[in-house]
Design an enzyme around this catalytic site. Sequence first.
Site, PDB file in Angstrom:
ATOM      1  N   GLN A  54      -5.493   5.851  -1.481  1.00 17.92           N
ATOM      2  CA  GLN A  54      -4.228   5.852  -0.751  1.00 17.92           C
ATOM      3  C   GLN A  54      -4.479   5.750   0.752  1.00 17.92           C
ATOM      4  O   GLN A  54      -5.161   6.606   1.320  1.00 17.92           O
ATOM      5  CB  GLN A  54      -3.462   7.137  -1.079  1.00 17.92           C
ATOM      6  N   GLY A  95       3.539   4.958  -4.701  1.00 18.99           N
ATOM      7  CA  GLY A  95       4.660   5.867  -4.928  1.00 18.99           C
ATOM      8  C   GLY A  95       4.308   7.328  -4.745  1.00 18.99           C
ATOM      9  O   GLY A  95       4.920   8.206  -5.360  1.00 18.99           O
ATOM     10  N   GLU A  96       3.314   7.607  -3.886  1.00 14.83           N
ATOM     11  CA  GLU A  96       2.885   9.008  -3.722  1.00 14.83           C
ATOM     12  C   GLU A  96       3.985   9.885  -3.135  1.00 14.83           C
ATOM     13  O   GLU A  96       4.089  11.063  -3.464  1.00 14.83           O
ATOM     14  CB  GLU A  96       1.619   9.102  -2.868  1.00 14.83           C
TER      15      GLU A  96
END
Length: 303
Positions: A54, A95-96
Site C-alpha cells: 500500500q 480500498g484500505e
Amino acid sequence: MAKATKKQALGRGLSALLKDPENDIQSVSDKNADKVIGNVVELEIDSIEVNPFQPRSNFNDEALQELASSIRELGIIQPITVRKLDFNKFQLVSGERRYRASKLVGLETIPAYIRIANDQESLEMALVENIQRQDLDPIEIALSYQRLIDEIQLTQEKMSDRVGKKRSTITNYLRLLKLDPIIQTGMRDGFLSMGHGRALVNIEKKKNQLGIYERILTEKLSVRETEQLVKELRDDKKGKSTSLAKNSSKELPGYISKHIDSIKNHLAVKVDVSSSASGKGKIVIPFHSKEEFQRLKKILSGE
C-alpha cells in the site's frame, strides 16, 4: 430493494463456496474459479490482511471517522479489491480506507472483488489504482511512481500509458524526491504545496532548500514568491561566480569571500558585502516584510 437483496445473497453464497476446502481456488483454471474471480463476495473482515504494498501511509483520522459514519448509515457502496493468499485468506489490493472504516463500525463482513495475483502483480495493481483514485499527497505519489520504476521495471513511457498521466507530470513528481527529507515531510503534512516543492527542487544544496523552506513557513510565502526567491538565489550565485572569475582577489579579501556563502546560507537571504583598502567594510542584509525582519532578528540575536 429485491435486486440488492438478491445480489447480497449471491455474495454470501460465494462466500460459503470459498470456505469449502474442496473448492480452494488457487488459479483461474481451478474448478468454480469463474464463479468467484472477478465477482463481488461477502468476506469476513478477519480473513483479510492489509496490503504491505500500500503506497498510502497517512490516514486522516477525521476523514476516516466520516467515512465510518457514512458506512454505518449506507453500507459499503463500492466493494474493496482483494487477492487470494491461501484457504480463506485474502490480502487487500485496494480500498484500505473502506476496510479500516468498516472495522471502526464493527462490521464482520465486507463486499470484495476477488483477484488472483502474485506479489508483483499485486504491487502494480495497488500502486496504479491508488495513484489514479486516491487523494495521495505529492510525495506518496512520487514514491509510488519510483516503486513502479524500481520494482516493476516500468519505464516512464510505459508508466504514462498505465496510469494515464503525461510523462512530464510523472517527471515532475519524481523530481520531488530530490528535496531534503524535512521538506518532503512538510509536503506530506500539508505545510507546503507541490508548487512550492517544484520551485525548491531547482536548488541543488539541501542547506539552501531548508533556508527557503523556513521562510515559506514563517512568512507564508506563495508559490510565486517562492519561485522569485529561488530565482534571486540562483541569479545571485551566477553573478557571484562571474565576478569572482574576473577579479576575485581585487574586490574582497580572502577572509571575507571565503565566508560569504556560509552567511547567506545561514540567513537564507542575499547578502551584500563591501570592503575598502583599509580593511573597513559593511554587510547589507535586505528584508522584504515584517515577518522576514523578525526571522532575521531571531537568527542574529540567537533567540
